[in-house]
Design a protein around this motif. Structure first.
Motif, PDB file in Angstrom:
ATOM      1  N   PRO A  73       0.933  -0.815  -0.104  1.00 22.02           N
ATOM      2  CA  PRO A  73      -0.157  -0.246   0.105  1.00 22.02           C
ATOM      3  C   PRO A  73       0.780   1.000   0.170  1.00 22.02           C
ATOM      4  CG  PRO A  73       0.209  -1.229   1.940  1.00 22.02           C
ATOM      5  CD  PRO A  73       0.602  -1.961   1.130  1.00 22.02           C
ATOM      6  N   GLY A  74       0.566   2.456  -0.705  1.00 28.12           N
ATOM      7  CA  GLY A  74       0.996   3.170  -0.691  1.00 28.12           C
ATOM      8  C   GLY A  74       1.110   4.045   1.031  1.00 28.12           C
ATOM      9  N   PRO A 119      -0.243   1.608   7.181  1.00 27.41           N
ATOM     10  CA  PRO A 119      -0.769   1.429   6.191  1.00 27.41           C
ATOM     11  C   PRO A 119      -0.940   0.087   5.804  1.00 27.41           C
ATOM     12  CG  PRO A 119       1.329   2.347   5.137  1.00 27.41           C
ATOM     13  CD  PRO A 119       1.029   2.424   6.427  1.00 27.41           C
ATOM     14  N   ILE A 120       0.363  -0.871   6.427  1.00 24.47           N
ATOM     15  CA  ILE A 120       0.043  -2.744   6.557  1.00 24.47           C
ATOM     16  C   ILE A 120       0.355  -2.487   7.729  1.00 24.47           C
ATOM     17  CG2 ILE A 120       2.512  -2.306   5.087  1.00 24.47           C
ATOM     18  CD1 ILE A 120       1.421  -5.008   3.903  1.00 24.47           C
ATOM     19  N   TYR A 160      11.022   1.493   1.240  1.00 25.22           N
ATOM     20  CA  TYR A 160       9.817   2.142   1.959  1.00 25.22           C
ATOM     21  C   TYR A 160      10.021   1.594   2.948  1.00 25.22           C
ATOM     22  CZ  TYR A 160       4.672   0.301   2.328  1.00 25.22           C
ATOM     23  OH  TYR A 160       3.529  -0.174   2.254  1.00 25.22           O
ATOM     24  N   LEU A 161      10.593   0.400   3.800  1.00 23.28           N
ATOM     25  CA  LEU A 161      10.213  -0.462   4.447  1.00 23.28           C
ATOM     26  C   LEU A 161      11.053   1.371   5.706  1.00 23.28           C
ATOM     27  CD1 LEU A 161      12.192  -3.982   4.349  1.00 23.28           C
ATOM     28  CD2 LEU A 161      10.028  -2.920   4.367  1.00 23.28           C
ATOM     29  N   ALA A 162      12.233   1.780   5.443  1.00 24.56           N
ATOM     30  CA  ALA A 162      12.620   2.842   6.001  1.00 24.56           C
ATOM     31  C   ALA A 162      11.548   3.740   6.764  1.00 24.56           C
ATOM     32  CB  ALA A 162      13.854   3.428   5.522  1.00 24.56           C
ATOM     33  N   ARG A 163      11.214   4.111   5.721  1.00 25.42           N
ATOM     34  CA  ARG A 163       9.932   5.077   5.692  1.00 25.42           C
ATOM     35  C   ARG A 163       8.514   4.023   6.819  1.00 25.42           C
ATOM     36  NH1 ARG A 163       8.214   6.732   0.077  1.00 25.42           N
ATOM     37  NH2 ARG A 163       9.303   4.946  -0.183  1.00 25.42           N
ATOM     38  N   TRP A 164       8.470   3.174   6.589  1.00 22.44           N
ATOM     39  CA  TRP A 164       7.817   2.573   7.304  1.00 22.44           C
ATOM     40  C   TRP A 164       8.479   1.932   9.141  1.00 22.44           C
ATOM     41  CZ3 TRP A 164       7.925  -1.614  10.127  1.00 22.44           C
ATOM     42  CH2 TRP A 164       6.071  -2.365  10.926  1.00 22.44           C
ATOM     43  N   ILE A 221       9.831   4.511  10.851  1.00 19.37           N
ATOM     44  CA  ILE A 221       8.797   5.765  11.192  1.00 19.37           C
ATOM     45  C   ILE A 221       7.760   5.757  11.359  1.00 19.37           C
ATOM     46  CG2 ILE A 221       9.285   7.848  10.607  1.00 19.37           C
ATOM     47  CD1 ILE A 221      11.604   7.982   9.395  1.00 19.37           C
ATOM     48  N   ILE A 222       6.411   5.409  10.760  1.00 15.16           N
ATOM     49  CA  ILE A 222       5.920   5.174  10.374  1.00 15.16           C
ATOM     50  C   ILE A 222       5.099   4.459  12.064  1.00 15.16           C
ATOM     51  CG2 ILE A 222       2.867   4.866  10.009  1.00 15.16           C
ATOM     52  CD1 ILE A 222       3.888   5.516   7.108  1.00 15.16           C
TER      53      ILE A 222
END
Length: 221
Positions: A14-15, A26-27, A183-187, A189-190
Motif C-alpha cells: 500500500p502507498g 498502512p500495512i 519503503y521499509l525505512a519510511r514504514w 518511522i510510521i
C-alpha cells in the motif's frame, strides 16, 4: 549493481502517506513480513541487515562510544548494498550532529562521533550549525527543541526530517529492491510514531541527555 526488479512486490505494498504522523501504519508488520518473502535470498539478507541495524540503533544510548564506533565500522565493512549504506550513513551522520549539539549546550568539548562529518564538526564546533546548514537544514530547529527540553517535539521533528529525506532518496528507484528498502525505512518511522508513548518518550529523552551529558543533564530539565 542494482538488484532485480520486484514489480509484483512493490505493487502489492500500500502507498505510504506524504507525512509520517498518521494514526496507523498502512500495512501491519506481519503482513509486511509476509510480502517480503517475495524477495530473493540476496535481497532478503540485506533486509535482515537493515532490521538488525534499526534494532541496534534504538539501543545505542546504552552503549559506550567506542562500542558504537566499532559496531558502525564493522557494519560498513559488511554491507555492500549502496542504498543500505546511504540509509545507515545518513542515520549516523544525524546522530553525530545531535550529540554534538547536546555537548555544546552543556559547555562540553566536541564528542567522539562517526560518519562523514566528524572532523568537520570538530573544526566548526562553535558555529551555530557547524557550517553544515547547506547539508542539514534542520540543525537550528532541532537545537531550539533541545533548548526547550521538549522531548515529543524533538522526536517528531527528527522523524519528519528522516521521513522527508528517505522519500527524496527513494525517488531514484522504481520497482526495484532499493525502492522496497526505502519503503521499509519510511514504514519504520510510521510504526515508531504510531506506537509511541508520550511519557516513555520523555523518559527516553532524559536518558539520552544523561547518557550524553552526565552531570550536566540537569541543565535541560
Amino acid at each position: 549493481m542494482r538488484s532485480r526488479s520486484y514489480y509484483a512486490l512493490v505493487a502489492s505494498l500500500p502507498g505510504l502517506p506524504p507525512h509520517f504522523d498518521v494514526d496507523r501504519v498502512p500495512i501491519t508488520r506481519p503482513r509486511l513480513m509476509e510480502r517480503l518473502k517475495m524477495l530473493d535470498a540476496t535481497d532478503s539478507a540485506v533486509v535482515e541487515q537493515w532490521i538488525s541495524f534499526t534494532q541496534w540503533d534504538r539501543q545505542v544510548i546504552d552503549r559506550q562510544d567506542q562500542d558504537v564506533i566499532e559496531t558502525y565500522d564493522q557494519l560498513m565493512l559488511e554491507i555492500t548494498n549502496q542504498a543500505l549504506r546511504e540509509l545507515i550513513t545518513f542515520r549516523m551522520d544525524t546522530r553525530t550532529i545531535i550529540t554534538a549539539l547536546r555537548h555544546r549546550r552543556a559547555g562540553l568539548p566536541a564528542p567522539v562521533g562517526m560518519g562523514r562529518w566528524v572532523e568537520h564538526v570538530h573544526r566548526n564546533y562553535q558555529h551555530p550549525e557547524f557550517q553544515l546548514q547547506g547539508h542539514f537544514d534542520w540543525i537550528a530547529k532541532f537545537d531550539a527543541c533541545l533548548a526547550a527540553g521538549d522531548a515529543l517535539s524533538a522526536q517528531r521533528f527528527l522523524f519528519e526530517v528522516n521521513y522527508r529525506t528517505y522519500s527524496r532518496m527513494a525517488e531514484a528507484y522504481t520497482f526495484s529492491f532499493e525502492s522496497v528498502l526505502f519503503y521499509l525505512a519510511r514504514w519504520e518511522i510510521i510504526d515508531r510514531w504510531t506506537t509511541r508513548d508520550a511519557e516513555a518518550g520523555r523518559q527516553r529523552f532524559q536518558t539520552m541527555l544523561t547518557e550524553t551529558l552526565g552531570e550536566y543533564a540537569h541543565l535541560f530539565k
